[in-house]
Design an enzyme around this catalytic site. Sequence first.
Site, PDB file in Angstrom:
ATOM      1  N   GLY A  54      -4.427  24.463   9.210  1.00 37.36           N
ATOM      2  CA  GLY A  54      -3.773  24.394  10.505  1.00 37.36           C
ATOM      3  C   GLY A  54      -2.284  24.141  10.463  1.00 37.36           C
ATOM      4  N   GLY A  88       3.602  -2.357   0.274  1.00 34.23           N
ATOM      5  CA  GLY A  88       2.740  -1.716  -0.714  1.00 34.23           C
ATOM      6  C   GLY A  88       3.509  -1.342  -1.969  1.00 34.23           C
ATOM      7  N   GLY A 131       5.158   3.813  -2.488  1.00 32.45           N
ATOM      8  CA  GLY A 131       6.145   2.813  -2.116  1.00 32.45           C
ATOM      9  C   GLY A 131       7.252   2.672  -3.132  1.00 32.45           C
ATOM     10  N   ILE A 166       0.461   1.576   1.965  1.00 35.15           N
ATOM     11  CA  ILE A 166      -0.631   0.779   1.409  1.00 35.15           C
ATOM     12  C   ILE A 166      -1.784   1.647   0.910  1.00 35.15           C
ATOM     13  CG2 ILE A 166      -0.067  -1.236   2.815  1.00 35.15           C
ATOM     14  CD1 ILE A 166      -2.407  -0.449   4.663  1.00 35.15           C
ATOM     15  N   ASP A 194      -9.135  14.689  -2.334  1.00 32.66           N
ATOM     16  CA  ASP A 194      -9.018  13.326  -1.816  1.00 32.66           C
ATOM     17  C   ASP A 194     -10.192  12.898  -0.943  1.00 32.66           C
ATOM     18  OD1 ASP A 194      -6.597  13.330  -3.078  1.00 32.66           O
ATOM     19  OD2 ASP A 194      -5.372  13.043  -1.290  1.00 32.66           O
ATOM     20  N   HIS A 220      -3.372  16.940  -9.192  1.00 29.28           N
ATOM     21  CA  HIS A 220      -3.922  17.640 -10.355  1.00 29.28           C
ATOM     22  C   HIS A 220      -5.417  17.391 -10.516  1.00 29.28           C
ATOM     23  CE1 HIS A 220      -1.759  13.966 -11.644  1.00 29.28           C
ATOM     24  NE2 HIS A 220      -2.776  13.750 -12.460  1.00 29.28           N
ATOM     25  N   HIS A 278      13.098  16.468 -34.158  1.00 28.23           N
ATOM     26  CA  HIS A 278      14.074  15.376 -34.179  1.00 28.23           C
ATOM     27  C   HIS A 278      15.445  15.949 -33.825  1.00 28.23           C
ATOM     28  CE1 HIS A 278      16.089  11.687 -35.495  1.00 28.23           C
ATOM     29  NE2 HIS A 278      16.961  12.471 -36.115  1.00 28.23           N
TER      30      HIS A 278
END
EC number: 1.8.1.4
Length: 466
Positions: free
Chosen positions: A34, A181, A186, A272, A313, A322, A445
């Site tokens: 959306g 937080g 934060g 938070i 989530d 990821h 290196h």
Amino acid sequence: MSNYDVVILGGGPGGYNAAIRAGQLGLKAACVEGRATLGGTCLNVGCMPSKALLHASELYEAATGTEFANLGIEVSPTLNLAQMMKQKDESVAGLTKGIEFLFRKNKVDWIKGWGHIDGPGKVTVTGDDGTKTDLSAKDIVIATGSEPMPLPGVAIDNQRILDSTGALSLSEVPRHLVVIGAGVIGLELGSVWRRLGAQVTVVEYLDRICPGVDGEAGKTLQRALAKQGIQFKLSSKVTGAATSASGVQLQVEPAAGGEAQTLDADYVLVAIGRRPYTQGLGLENVGLSTDKRGMLANQRHRTEAPGVWVIGDVTAGPMLAHKAEDEAMACIEQIAGKAAEVNYALIPSVIYTRPELASVGKTEEQLKAEGRAYKVGKFPFTANSRAKINHETEGFAKVLADERTDEILGVHLVGPSVSEMIGEYCVAMEFSASAEDIALTCHPHPTRSEALRQAAMNVEGMATQM
């Protein structure tokens, strides 16, 4: 009604990767989103715009502080905040357009609007103008992501009290920014505004920053940020906020109870955590319900409802882009009849402050709780040639290895560009490498990556570059 093999709800990192992979595998796929642009929170108001501001603010501080002067570069910079925000927005727009191109390339349909599951295999999409589109599919993937967690008594208005979206779009540098937080969001956004000239105070309920990271790494990062000027009020809770036209008064008291104090700020960032975005999806129409946090359960990305999958989530695991991407690939490949899985033990995490903090695998605290015998190899960036030449010597590389087998169990890095280096150990640990395997691998290196090898060498006390 439009018919598809798979309909994906959400166009964030989980959703758009799932859609693209479905197209690559020859599935007829639709992605319901959306927002005006694809990419979800991460691309639009999260990961990507925050990195644009982190990068810009680091360069600004280098130019205005002593870093450029010490290198023999004399400049007199001024901050053009409007231009800084403009380049951030342009970068984000380019990325979101890139996803649209990949959708077209892989024959994925973007159905613009908000999806609602009406029953098994049925989705209704409502556009911003109220028009409805009916979709059917053999499989539905829920990838609707998350939203900022509210804090009772501190109402977010994105005028004076901000969520992460508001903190990415301020038109002025705060005089005093209070961050509630001490997690990733934060600390990163607090770092941005501190570098641009704000006084920053971080209030955290727990007695440490970044809960869940290796304790030693977290303390090292906190010391570095405090040295830069960020103030920390740990073991503290915010109990109320009063806003005015010019600022916010926060009531803060000890987490364990005690006398409250007032913090005056012109802006407050509430950071938070985040919560799953699962309300209003019609889950009840396929017999699904969430736990008290709003999360959906899964078994290898399958929900209890036949033909309904969940990634990102909205389900268990770290809320990381990821992680959602990995789940997207594994989920779609299973839908296509292939074998796929996600190794949740090896999902890296990064905090993009300066210095950065990057981790993968077990922390020392976890290994101690498990009673597992382990060895520690550490190497400081103060002893790394490239870091010394670049004047960026804060932090260390730490390798935790099994005491008996030498298998690498966890790696924790605090230092310059460690976000780019943790991948080496992700690959090594995916192949069950030993610390000796890394110790015997030639590294270029002078590079910062030599610290990774030296830490592995030091598991047996054999570091050579001190």
